[in-house]
Design a protein around this motif. Structure first.
Motif, PDB file in Angstrom:
ATOM      1  N   GLY A 198      13.064  36.394 -21.932  1.00  0.00           N
ATOM      2  CA  GLY A 198      13.716  37.690 -22.036  1.00  0.00           C
ATOM      3  C   GLY A 198      13.708  38.184 -23.467  1.00  0.00           C
ATOM      4  O   GLY A 198      12.983  37.658 -24.318  1.00  0.00           O
ATOM      5  N   PRO A 199      14.513  39.201 -23.785  1.00  0.00           N
ATOM      6  CA  PRO A 199      14.561  39.728 -25.148  1.00  0.00           C
ATOM      7  C   PRO A 199      14.919  38.634 -26.152  1.00  0.00           C
ATOM      8  O   PRO A 199      15.830  37.840 -25.924  1.00  0.00           O
ATOM      9  N   ALA A 200      14.185  38.588 -27.252  1.00  0.00           N
ATOM     10  CA  ALA A 200      14.413  37.555 -28.262  1.00  0.00           C
ATOM     11  C   ALA A 200      15.698  37.826 -29.025  1.00  0.00           C
ATOM     12  O   ALA A 200      16.141  38.964 -29.162  1.00  0.00           O
ATOM     13  N   GLY A 201      16.282  36.781 -29.535  1.00  0.00           N
ATOM     14  CA  GLY A 201      17.487  36.888 -30.345  1.00  0.00           C
ATOM     15  C   GLY A 201      17.582  35.686 -31.261  1.00  0.00           C
ATOM     16  O   GLY A 201      16.737  34.773 -31.207  1.00  0.00           O
ATOM     17  N   PRO A 202      18.588  35.639 -32.130  1.00  0.00           N
ATOM     18  CA  PRO A 202      18.706  34.524 -33.078  1.00  0.00           C
ATOM     19  C   PRO A 202      18.763  33.152 -32.414  1.00  0.00           C
ATOM     20  O   PRO A 202      18.407  32.151 -33.025  1.00  0.00           O
ATOM     21  N   GLN A 203      19.218  33.099 -31.173  1.00  0.00           N
ATOM     22  CA  GLN A 203      19.344  31.817 -30.487  1.00  0.00           C
ATOM     23  C   GLN A 203      18.065  31.380 -29.805  1.00  0.00           C
ATOM     24  O   GLN A 203      18.002  30.298 -29.226  1.00  0.00           O
ATOM     25  N   THR A 204      17.003  32.196 -29.867  1.00  0.00           N
ATOM     26  CA  THR A 204      15.763  31.884 -29.160  1.00  0.00           C
ATOM     27  C   THR A 204      15.149  30.580 -29.654  1.00  0.00           C
ATOM     28  O   THR A 204      14.922  30.400 -30.843  1.00  0.00           O
ATOM     29  N   LEU A 205      14.922  29.667 -28.717  1.00  0.00           N
ATOM     30  CA  LEU A 205      14.325  28.358 -29.010  1.00  0.00           C
ATOM     31  C   LEU A 205      15.088  27.599 -30.082  1.00  0.00           C
ATOM     32  O   LEU A 205      14.501  26.860 -30.874  1.00  0.00           O
TER      33      LEU A 205
END
Length: 205
Positions: free
Chosen positions: A35-42
């Protein structure tokens, strides 16, 4: 069915096109999965370099993804004939690795996503190769100068150290990655300026 005798398909173009489709397919799968990327991505990946290397295939929104794939398509259709097919993929891989390195150690960011930094690096290299070809075969170079001036103007406008939010893409724009990509492209161009290296990497120039 008859075939055209002595026909040779432009393998370089099709190799580059296949790579574009591969990057697009991976990016679409990543967008669907995360989904939409954010600071918590991966954020489960401890190494920021490794995390930012992977999140370049994830985007803030589908609009962000479409814009970056369109930019990669322009590079593919417009410049892929300047580089040997075996090295077109190498340039893409190098640009991804360099941008991740740049935003990790040189101009650190807290998080990053998207292909725009890598596209800046590829564009600088391709533009330099196009200038070289125009000089060698006597083509008009003014369109290339316009593109170069446009790139310089864009980078100057992005000198603001803060990240700007672009509602059209759904979040902040990482100017540092753009600068890093352009710098990486310039370093590659300097290396390619060595005649022996250019002869190995360039194609029909």
């Amino acid at each position: 069915m008859k075939t055209i005798p002595d026909y040779n398909a432009p393998r370089g173009f099709f190799s580059a096109t296949s790579l574009w489709f591969a990057v697009g397919f991976v990016s679409i799968l990543a967008q669907v999965a995360h989904g939409p990327a954010g600071p918590q991505t991966l954020d489960s990946i401890e190494s920021f370099w490794a995390r930012s290397l992977l999140t370049q295939f994830i985007h803030l929104s589908w609009t962000h993804l479409a814009l970056n794939l369109a930019g990669l398509a322009v590079l593919t259709w417009g410049f892929s004939h300047l580089i040997k097919p075996s090295l077109w993929a190498g340039l893409l891989g190098l640009s991804l690795a360099w941008v991740a390195l740049y935003i990790t150690f040189i101009e650190p960011l807290s998080w990053y996503c998207g292909l725009s930094g890598a596209l800046h690096m590829q564009f600088v290299v391709c533009l330099a190769l196009a200038f070289r070809q125009s000089t060698n075969v006597g083509l008009r170079a003014w369109p290339l100068w316009l593109m170069l001036l446009g790139l310089l103007a864009k980078l100057l406008l992005e000198l603001n150290p803060a990240e700007a939010t672009d509602p059209s893409v759904g979040g902040p724009v990482a100017y540092a990655a753009h600068r890093g990509g352009a710098l990486g492209g310039l370093l590659v161009v300097i290396i390619l300026a060595t005649p022996s290296v250019f002869k190995k990497f360039g194609r029909r120039v």
